[in-house]
Design an enzyme around this catalytic site. Sequence first.
Site, PDB file in Angstrom:
ATOM      1  N   MET A  38       4.355 -21.208  -0.448  1.00 17.50           N
ATOM      2  CA  MET A  38       3.799 -19.974  -1.005  1.00 17.50           C
ATOM      3  C   MET A  38       3.435 -20.137  -2.466  1.00 17.50           C
ATOM      4  SD  MET A  38       5.563 -16.815   0.875  1.00 17.50           S
ATOM      5  CE  MET A  38       4.753 -16.250   2.376  1.00 17.50           C
ATOM      6  N   GLY A  39       2.636 -19.229  -2.931  1.00 17.99           N
ATOM      7  CA  GLY A  39       2.160 -19.252  -4.314  1.00 17.99           C
ATOM      8  C   GLY A  39       0.713 -18.805  -4.320  1.00 17.99           C
TER       9      GLY A  39
ATOM     10  N   THR B  99       9.799 -11.477  -6.907  1.00 15.69           N
ATOM     11  CA  THR B  99       8.648 -12.217  -6.390  1.00 15.69           C
ATOM     12  C   THR B  99       9.071 -13.635  -6.099  1.00 15.69           C
ATOM     13  OG1 THR B  99       6.563 -13.282  -6.911  1.00 15.69           O
ATOM     14  CG2 THR B  99       7.873 -12.580  -8.789  1.00 15.69           C
TER      15      THR B  99
ATOM     16  N   GLY C 288       0.828  -1.209   0.000  1.00 14.14           N
ATOM     17  CA  GLY C 288       0.000   0.000   0.000  1.00 14.14           C
ATOM     18  C   GLY C 288       0.862   1.258   0.000  1.00 14.14           C
TER      19      GLY C 288
ATOM     20  N   ASP D 186       7.060 -15.936  -5.724  1.00 17.36           N
ATOM     21  CA  ASP D 186       6.100 -16.813  -6.404  1.00 17.36           C
ATOM     22  C   ASP D 186       6.503 -17.119  -7.853  1.00 17.36           C
ATOM     23  OD1 ASP D 186       4.695 -16.608  -4.095  1.00 17.36           O
ATOM     24  OD2 ASP D 186       3.056 -15.400  -4.899  1.00 17.36           O
TER      25      ASP D 186
ATOM     26  N   ILE E 108      10.726 -19.615   4.697  1.00 19.21           N
ATOM     27  CA  ILE E 108      11.345 -19.709   3.365  1.00 19.21           C
ATOM     28  C   ILE E 108      11.676 -18.321   2.832  1.00 19.21           C
ATOM     29  CG2 ILE E 108      10.831 -20.295   0.953  1.00 19.21           C
ATOM     30  CD1 ILE E 108       9.322 -22.747   2.033  1.00 19.21           C
TER      31      ILE E 108
ATOM     32  N   ASP F 298       4.871  -7.593  -9.047  1.00 17.87           N
ATOM     33  CA  ASP F 298       3.997  -7.034 -10.087  1.00 17.87           C
ATOM     34  C   ASP F 298       3.347  -5.733  -9.633  1.00 17.87           C
ATOM     35  OD1 ASP F 298       2.555  -8.475  -8.205  1.00 17.87           O
ATOM     36  OD2 ASP F 298       1.041  -9.167  -9.614  1.00 17.87           O
ATOM     37  N   GLY F 299       2.886  -5.699  -8.386  1.00 13.42           N
ATOM     38  CA  GLY F 299       2.281  -4.469  -7.865  1.00 13.42           C
ATOM     39  C   GLY F 299       3.279  -3.324  -7.880  1.00 13.42           C
TER      40      GLY F 299
HETATM   41  N1  ADP Z   1      -1.822  -0.830  -9.627  1.00 13.88           N
HETATM   42  C1  ADP Z   1      -0.929  -0.225  -8.834  1.00 13.88           C
HETATM   43  N2  ADP Z   1      -0.576   1.066  -9.058  1.00 13.88           N
HETATM   44  C2  ADP Z   1       0.319   1.690  -8.274  1.00 13.88           C
HETATM   45  N3  ADP Z   1       0.926   1.110  -7.220  1.00 13.88           N
HETATM   46  C3  ADP Z   1       0.636  -0.167  -6.945  1.00 13.88           C
HETATM   47  C4  ADP Z   1      -0.304  -0.907  -7.730  1.00 13.88           C
HETATM   48  N4  ADP Z   1      -0.407  -2.149  -7.209  1.00 13.88           N
HETATM   49  C5  ADP Z   1       0.436  -2.188  -6.149  1.00 13.88           C
HETATM   50  N5  ADP Z   1       1.059  -1.005  -5.985  1.00 13.88           N
HETATM   51  C6  ADP Z   1       2.018  -0.654  -4.935  1.00 13.88           C
HETATM   52  O1  ADP Z   1       3.165  -1.492  -5.034  1.00 13.88           O
HETATM   53  C7  ADP Z   1       3.633  -1.856  -3.744  1.00 13.88           C
HETATM   54  C8  ADP Z   1       3.818  -3.333  -3.643  1.00 13.88           C
HETATM   55  O2  ADP Z   1       2.675  -4.038  -4.130  1.00 13.88           O
HETATM   56  P1  ADP Z   1       2.291  -5.493  -3.604  1.00 13.88           P
HETATM   57  O3  ADP Z   1       1.191  -6.008  -4.444  1.00 13.88           O
HETATM   58  O4  ADP Z   1       2.050  -5.433  -2.137  1.00 13.88           O
HETATM   59  O5  ADP Z   1       3.626  -6.342  -3.750  1.00 13.88           O
HETATM   60  P2  ADP Z   1       4.413  -6.842  -5.018  1.00 13.88           P
HETATM   61  O6  ADP Z   1       5.051  -5.673  -5.654  1.00 13.88           O
HETATM   62  O7  ADP Z   1       5.394  -7.786  -4.451  1.00 13.88           O
HETATM   63  O8  ADP Z   1       3.408  -7.492  -5.920  1.00 13.88           O
HETATM   64  C9  ADP Z   1       2.633  -1.297  -2.751  1.00 13.88           C
HETATM   65  O9  ADP Z   1       3.222  -0.176  -2.113  1.00 13.88           O
HETATM   66  C10 ADP Z   1       1.422  -0.923  -3.575  1.00 13.88           C
HETATM   67  O10 ADP Z   1       0.772   0.238  -3.080  1.00 13.88           O
HETATM   68  O1  FBP Z   2       1.629 -12.068   4.339  1.00 10.27           O
HETATM   69  P1  FBP Z   2       2.246 -11.119   3.392  1.00 10.27           P
HETATM   70  O2  FBP Z   2       3.519 -10.544   3.886  1.00 10.27           O
HETATM   71  O3  FBP Z   2       1.311 -10.065   2.924  1.00 10.27           O
HETATM   72  O4  FBP Z   2       2.682 -11.936   2.118  1.00 10.27           O
HETATM   73  C1  FBP Z   2       1.968 -13.002   1.589  1.00 10.27           C
HETATM   74  C2  FBP Z   2       2.208 -13.105   0.098  1.00 10.27           C
HETATM   75  O5  FBP Z   2       3.501 -12.732  -0.281  1.00 10.27           O
HETATM   76  C3  FBP Z   2       4.003 -13.596  -1.274  1.00 10.27           C
HETATM   77  O6  FBP Z   2       5.074 -14.317  -0.736  1.00 10.27           O
HETATM   78  C4  FBP Z   2       4.546 -12.854  -2.440  1.00 10.27           C
HETATM   79  O7  FBP Z   2       3.726 -11.816  -2.780  1.00 10.27           O
HETATM   80  P2  FBP Z   2       4.298 -10.532  -3.503  1.00 10.27           P
HETATM   81  O8  FBP Z   2       5.208 -11.024  -4.587  1.00 10.27           O
HETATM   82  O9  FBP Z   2       3.082  -9.853  -4.014  1.00 10.27           O
HETATM   83  O10 FBP Z   2       5.038  -9.721  -2.527  1.00 10.27           O
HETATM   84  C5  FBP Z   2       2.834 -14.515  -1.625  1.00 10.27           C
HETATM   85  O11 FBP Z   2       3.261 -15.813  -1.907  1.00 10.27           O
HETATM   86  C6  FBP Z   2       2.013 -14.473  -0.384  1.00 10.27           C
HETATM   87  O12 FBP Z   2       0.679 -14.708  -0.650  1.00 10.27           O
HETATM   88 MG    MG Z   3       2.365  -9.324  -6.217  1.00 10.10          MG
END
Ligand code: ADP
Ligand code: FBP
Ligand code: MG
Length: 551
Positions: free
Chosen positions: A324-325, A279, A226, A281, A439, A251-252
């Site tokens: 995880m996954g 990631t 977030g 995953d 892990i 990806d986020g």
């Molecule tokens: N669609 C998006 N647009 C802008 N920022 C995003 C979006 N999705 C996720 N983020 C931001 O990217 C950061 C990481 O996203 P998150 O989904 O928690 O992990 P990951 O990057 O590992 O997938 C967070 O700070 C989140 O607010």
């Molecule tokens: O409990 P948390 O810290 O939110 O993370 C759980 C998630 O993080 C992961 O390890 C990886 O997620 P991201 O790549 O989005 O960070 C997922 O396998 C799992 O669902």
């Molecule tokens: Mg993600």
Amino acid sequence: MASNHPIKSRFTNLKVSNSLPNLSAEPSNLSPNCNPSFDLKTSLSAAVKVSRASRSSVDLCNGGGGVSGPKIVRGDHGYVLEDVPHLLDYIPDLPSYPNPLQDNPAYSVVKQYFVNVDDTVAQKIVVHKSSPRGTHFRRSGPRQKVYFESDEVHACIVTCGGLCPGLNTVIREIVCGLYHMYGVTKVLGIQGGYKGFYARNTIDLTPKSVNDIHKRGGTILGSSRGGHDTAKIVDSIEDRGINQVYIIGGDGTQKGASVIYEEIERRGLKVAVAGIPKTIDNDIAVIDKSFGFDTAVEEAQRAINAAHVEAESVENGIGVVKLMGRYSGFIAMHATLASRDVDCCLIPESPFYLEGPGGLFEYMEKRLKEQGHMVLVVAEGAGQDLIAESLRSMNQEDASGNKLLLDVGLWLSQKIKDHFAKRSRMPITLKYIDPTYMIRAVPSNASDNVYCTLLAHSAIHGAMAGYTGFTIGSVNGRHAYIPFHRITEKQNKVVITDRMWARLLSSTNQPSFLNSQTIEDSKKEEPPTQLLDGENYNENGSLDARESQLI
Ligand SMILES: Nc1ncnc2c1ncn2[C@@H]1O[C@H](COP(=O)(O)OP(=O)(O)O)[C@@H](O)[C@H]1O
Ligand SMILES: O=P(O)(O)OC[C@H]1O[C@](O)(COP(=O)(O)O)[C@@H](O)[C@@H]1O
Ligand SMILES: [Mg+2]
């Protein structure tokens, strides 16, 4: 400042090595198939200099990524370059400088150190004689010209999302790579993920301060979900005078990096934005593999081994391991294939059912009768529909908008216990192991450390050469600059009609749980990265049998 920098002063005292290639004199790497009248080198530089809205000898397509849209260059025989933005796209009069690496004694012995300007990396390498050449990405690596002077660079690094082995190695190698290769001394660490740009203090990162961090798990910068506020983040970048932003995350995070880049371009700032995909995953599209994945698989096997030892030691022992996954079962699949102690692997991509003929319980009974024990691996995202049927789904999300999953490991363990409680002639002992956070928290192994180093260096070379709005990744073993939208538009998943999943099924002997509808649905999904853009479809639009065997 520059004169105090040991490497920089060493560089200035050295002569330029004559062995370094003159890039403009380098032969083109284009395949002989390519029309000789199509000069990609000229076209690419035109693509960079000319506005992306214009179309000339090359077809530059707009729409759907970045302020000016994706940079797509088409060549002959179905050649497509999905290029990444360059600072020159919106700051046309930017001066360039010779790459300081040409004076670096460590690299002066390398025969062809700088990559050719027209080098690209093919996304599809399994081809047949009528295949179009398909999608390519710009090859990563050092360029002869850079668009930042060493003294001018003020870099920052941020880590976002969940933990993953190797984060600290990437941080270390960005700091050390910038310092040792380019003489850059100003690198800031942004603490606590994206929100750290505007809500936390920064820390100075130096080769000394990061020297040992690759031996530790986690991220020395901290991370978060977030809190992505584009305007506040770019304000902070501008206010601090940062001009290179290295963003490590999944990806986020890469979606967040993409909008940061767009805002920077909109404001016309000389700031390069580079993403390093993370990631555990392994669900990031296009790239071969994400860093930390090998380490995770290795670590997962410890848990599988423990489950096997426990299961073997008692009559009708069952070991259940949750890995995880969230949406993809790569860790579970690879750990199962590597371990060989697993009798059944359940992943999100392959729906399963418990009761009745062909169901999980029938298979478990058979297995227990045959060998007296069994090990079951379940990826956290598996069976979510089934759980939602029996528990009421809460549809909750985390701070980043990711769906919070119901605990399949606990649910499945209870279901198995309930089932065998009804079978008085088959009393079981079940041990459930959930090693997921253990892990994620380990330091990266040797091969991941090397991979992290290459990713960090490739990102640095790209930013120094003025590229921006890219994610670095290994594509068929070669590192390439990939536009953000290609990384974020879809997730990488295990293809259950692919040979790899078939290998798993034949190694465990578990039921496939597949009905004809599931197989049809799975075929409709895009095939893995090796076969793209309909290239494996024949004139009738159906899957070419020979091609599908190649996956
Ligand atoms: N669609 C998006 N647009 C802008 N920022 C995003 C979006 N999705 C996720 N983020 C931001 O990217 C950061 C990481 O996203 P998150 O989904 O928690 O992990 P990951 O990057 O590992 O997938 C967070 O700070 C989140 O607010
Ligand atoms: O409990 P948390 O810290 O939110 O993370 C759980 C998630 O993080 C992961 O390890 C990886 O997620 P991201 O790549 O989005 O960070 C997922 O396998 C799992 O669902
Ligand atoms: Mg993600």
